[in-house]
Design a protein around this motif. Structure first.
Motif, PDB file in Angstrom:
ATOM      1  N   LYS A 110       0.824  -1.296   0.000  1.00 22.99           N
ATOM      2  CA  LYS A 110       0.108   0.231   0.040  1.00 22.99           C
ATOM      3  C   LYS A 110       0.715   1.327   0.105  1.00 22.99           C
ATOM      4  N   GLY A 111       0.337   2.074  -0.983  1.00 16.33           N
ATOM      5  CA  GLY A 111       1.281   3.461  -1.029  1.00 16.33           C
ATOM      6  C   GLY A 111       2.465   3.272  -2.107  1.00 16.33           C
ATOM      7  N   THR A 112       2.508   2.219  -2.627  1.00 16.18           N
ATOM      8  CA  THR A 112       3.739   2.155  -3.521  1.00 16.18           C
ATOM      9  C   THR A 112       3.130   1.614  -4.967  1.00 16.18           C
ATOM     10  N   SER A 113       3.598   2.480  -6.048  1.00 16.02           N
ATOM     11  CA  SER A 113       2.792   2.572  -7.353  1.00 16.02           C
ATOM     12  C   SER A 113       3.135   1.195  -8.123  1.00 16.02           C
ATOM     13  N   THR A 114       4.191   0.473  -8.210  1.00 22.41           N
ATOM     14  CA  THR A 114       4.594  -0.477  -8.838  1.00 22.41           C
ATOM     15  C   THR A 114       4.617  -1.673  -7.790  1.00 22.41           C
ATOM     16  N   PRO A 115       4.542  -2.912  -8.310  1.00 24.61           N
ATOM     17  CA  PRO A 115       4.735  -4.227  -7.508  1.00 24.61           C
ATOM     18  C   PRO A 115       6.080  -4.386  -6.872  1.00 24.61           C
ATOM     19  N   ILE A 116       6.002  -4.770  -5.648  1.00 28.27           N
ATOM     20  CA  ILE A 116       7.345  -4.859  -4.959  1.00 28.27           C
ATOM     21  C   ILE A 116       7.968  -6.059  -5.650  1.00 28.27           C
ATOM     22  N   GLN A 117       7.560  -7.165  -6.074  1.00 32.53           N
ATOM     23  CA  GLN A 117       8.062  -8.311  -6.812  1.00 32.53           C
ATOM     24  C   GLN A 117       7.030  -9.099  -7.627  1.00 32.53           C
ATOM     25  N   ILE A 118       7.622  -9.606  -8.690  1.00 28.72           N
ATOM     26  CA  ILE A 118       6.909 -10.344  -9.709  1.00 28.72           C
ATOM     27  C   ILE A 118       7.516 -11.691 -10.000  1.00 28.72           C
ATOM     28  N   GLN A 119       6.711 -12.697  -9.666  1.00 23.91           N
ATOM     29  CA  GLN A 119       7.419 -14.100  -9.873  1.00 23.91           C
ATOM     30  C   GLN A 119       6.147 -15.202 -10.534  1.00 23.91           C
ATOM     31  N   SER A 120       6.799 -15.939 -11.097  1.00 21.99           N
ATOM     32  CA  SER A 120       5.925 -17.394 -11.480  1.00 21.99           C
ATOM     33  C   SER A 120       5.607 -18.184 -10.437  1.00 21.99           C
ATOM     34  N   PRO A 121       4.458 -18.677 -10.358  1.00 17.48           N
ATOM     35  CA  PRO A 121       3.895 -19.496  -9.248  1.00 17.48           C
ATOM     36  C   PRO A 121       4.526 -20.807  -9.202  1.00 17.48           C
ATOM     37  N   VAL A 122       4.615 -21.582  -8.316  1.00 16.23           N
ATOM     38  CA  VAL A 122       5.071 -23.155  -8.257  1.00 16.23           C
ATOM     39  C   VAL A 122       3.948 -23.811  -7.973  1.00 16.23           C
ATOM     40  N   GLY A 123       3.132 -24.503  -9.005  1.00 11.45           N
ATOM     41  CA  GLY A 123       1.789 -24.883  -8.376  1.00 11.45           C
ATOM     42  C   GLY A 123       0.667 -23.621  -8.387  1.00 11.45           C
ATOM     43  N   LYS A 124       0.265 -23.723  -7.210  1.00 12.95           N
ATOM     44  CA  LYS A 124      -0.910 -22.683  -6.866  1.00 12.95           C
ATOM     45  C   LYS A 124      -0.172 -21.877  -5.884  1.00 12.95           C
ATOM     46  N   GLU A 125       1.099 -21.933  -5.705  1.00 14.50           N
ATOM     47  CA  GLU A 125       1.721 -21.196  -4.501  1.00 14.50           C
ATOM     48  C   GLU A 125       2.947 -20.404  -4.983  1.00 14.50           C
ATOM     49  N   THR A 126       3.192 -19.033  -4.556  1.00 16.65           N
ATOM     50  CA  THR A 126       4.128 -18.358  -5.048  1.00 16.65           C
ATOM     51  C   THR A 126       4.792 -17.645  -3.571  1.00 16.65           C
ATOM     52  N   ASP A 127       6.165 -17.966  -3.581  1.00 13.05           N
ATOM     53  CA  ASP A 127       6.867 -17.289  -2.297  1.00 13.05           C
ATOM     54  C   ASP A 127       7.482 -16.195  -2.657  1.00 13.05           C
ATOM     55  N   PHE A 128       7.337 -14.947  -1.700  1.00 10.01           N
ATOM     56  CA  PHE A 128       7.924 -13.702  -1.885  1.00 10.01           C
ATOM     57  C   PHE A 128       8.976 -13.675  -0.869  1.00 10.01           C
ATOM     58  N   SER A 129      10.180 -13.448  -0.873  1.00  2.00           N
ATOM     59  CA  SER A 129      11.026 -13.190   0.158  1.00  2.00           C
ATOM     60  C   SER A 129      11.550 -11.873   0.303  1.00  2.00           C
ATOM     61  N   LEU A 130      11.508 -11.292   1.382  1.00  2.00           N
ATOM     62  CA  LEU A 130      11.978 -10.084   1.832  1.00  2.00           C
ATOM     63  C   LEU A 130      13.232 -10.075   2.597  1.00  2.00           C
ATOM     64  N   GLN A 131      14.556 -10.007   2.145  1.00  2.00           N
ATOM     65  CA  GLN A 131      15.877 -10.122   2.869  1.00  2.00           C
ATOM     66  C   GLN A 131      16.240  -8.876   3.356  1.00  2.00           C
ATOM     67  N   ASN A 132      16.507  -9.172   4.662  1.00  2.00           N
ATOM     68  CA  ASN A 132      17.267  -8.240   5.667  1.00  2.00           C
ATOM     69  C   ASN A 132      16.389  -6.836   5.584  1.00  2.00           C
ATOM     70  N   VAL A 133      15.078  -7.057   6.002  1.00  2.00           N
ATOM     71  CA  VAL A 133      14.029  -6.062   6.301  1.00  2.00           C
ATOM     72  C   VAL A 133      14.688  -4.940   7.142  1.00  2.00           C
ATOM     73  N   THR A 134      13.901  -3.765   6.874  1.00  2.00           N
ATOM     74  CA  THR A 134      14.369  -2.552   7.588  1.00  2.00           C
ATOM     75  C   THR A 134      12.864  -2.153   8.086  1.00  2.00           C
ATOM     76  N   VAL A 135      12.735  -0.862   8.940  1.00  2.00           N
ATOM     77  CA  VAL A 135      11.612  -0.346   9.236  1.00  2.00           C
ATOM     78  C   VAL A 135      10.967   0.066   8.142  1.00  2.00           C
ATOM     79  N   ASP A 136      11.481   0.673   6.904  1.00  2.00           N
ATOM     80  CA  ASP A 136      10.892   1.199   5.710  1.00  2.00           C
ATOM     81  C   ASP A 136       9.866  -0.070   5.149  1.00  2.00           C
TER      82      ASP A 136
END
Length: 268
Positions: A110-136
């Motif tokens: 929310k608040g971001t105009s473009t997608p954070i990540q775009i990936q192809s699913p594996v079966g019916k699931e898609t994992d998005f990993s956020l590495q070394n997260v910050t308060v942002d």
């Protein structure tokens, strides 16, 4: 250099003129009343107004998807509650099982105009990993899936999922340091207690051995002190006949005497 800008959708010109607010070298195209029919790949190009009208190469394509044509997916996160900065956060987008065909999944914030990540699913699931997260990275997240080809239908966004990232505070660092100091103190105390127990065990073991040694020595000292023959003086105890041996043994401040043939008797 003055020129005209053209907006194209899926390679075809779009009947749209740049916004009057466009400045030199920049053209803005506004799409009003967005509908699913507006979904597609957009690009732009420009050409000179004066002759010769040389056209530029098309820009990189920009995919526009309009959500709402397909059932919404679900979004889950492996970590619950607050997340400490520096950790890894994995969000999983699941689409309905009955859908078929090639699709792509996008992670939205929310608040971001473009997608954070775009990936192809594996079966019916898609994992998005956020590495070394910050308060942002704190915010409301959702996901959608869409068709790879025209008409580029897209699903409704999933329910929002809040990710809360906190910095590691000084108090938590201090608590960790205090915990380490406490562990060191406990280790030292346990070591000292162990050494004390070993010392006491060794000391009492030595005393017990010494006591046994003294007892054996005392018993050996209580062997017959005087051996004489009663009937044949001058002969050794190993001689012929039936010698009478008088034995004196000191036991508990009393003297016990007797002979080898008639048993023991108590005397004073």
């Amino acid at each position: 250099m003055d020129g005209n800008f053209v907006l194209r959708k899926n390679g075809h010109p779009v009947e749209s003129v740049p916004s009057p607010d466009s400045s030199g070298g920049l053209a803005e195209f506004h799409l009003a009343d967005i509908a699913t029919s507006n979904a597609g790949e957009y690009s732009c190009e420009y050409y000179q107004r004066e002759s010769p009208q040389i056209r530029s190469s098309p820009s990189d394509a920009l995919l526009l998807v309009v959500a709402g044509n397909l059932p919404k997916p679900s979004l889950q996160v492996h970590q619950r509650g607050k997340v400490t900065a520096g950790e890894k956060v994995t969000l999983q987008c699941q689409r309905p099982e009955h859908l078929t065909g090639p699709v792509m999944c996008a992670l939205l914030k929310k608040g971001t105009s473009t997608p954070i990540q775009i990936q192809s699913p594996v079966g019916k699931e898609t994992d998005f990993s956020l590495q070394n997260v910050t308060v942002d990275d704190t915010g409301d997240y959702s996901c959608v899936y869409f068709q790879r080809k025209a008409p580029f239908w897209a699903s409704e966004p999933s329910d929002h999922l809040v990710i809360w990232v906190t910095e590691e505070t000084e108090s938590s660092n201090r608590a960790a340091t205090t915990l380490g100091t406490t562990e060191i103190i406990l280790i030292i105390i346990c070591t000292l207690l162990f050494l004390l127990a070993a010392f006491l065990f060794y000391r009492y073991s030595c005393c017990g051995a010494a006591s046994d040694k003294m007892t054996k020595s005392s018993r050996s000292s209580k062997k017959p002190e005087e051996v004489v023959t009663g009937n044949q003086p001058g002969k050794e105890s190993g001689g012929e006949g039936d010698p009478c041996v008088r034995v004196f043994v000191c036991m508990s401040m009393r003297c016990m005497c007797g002979t080898c043939t008639h048993g023991w008797s108590v005397c004073t």
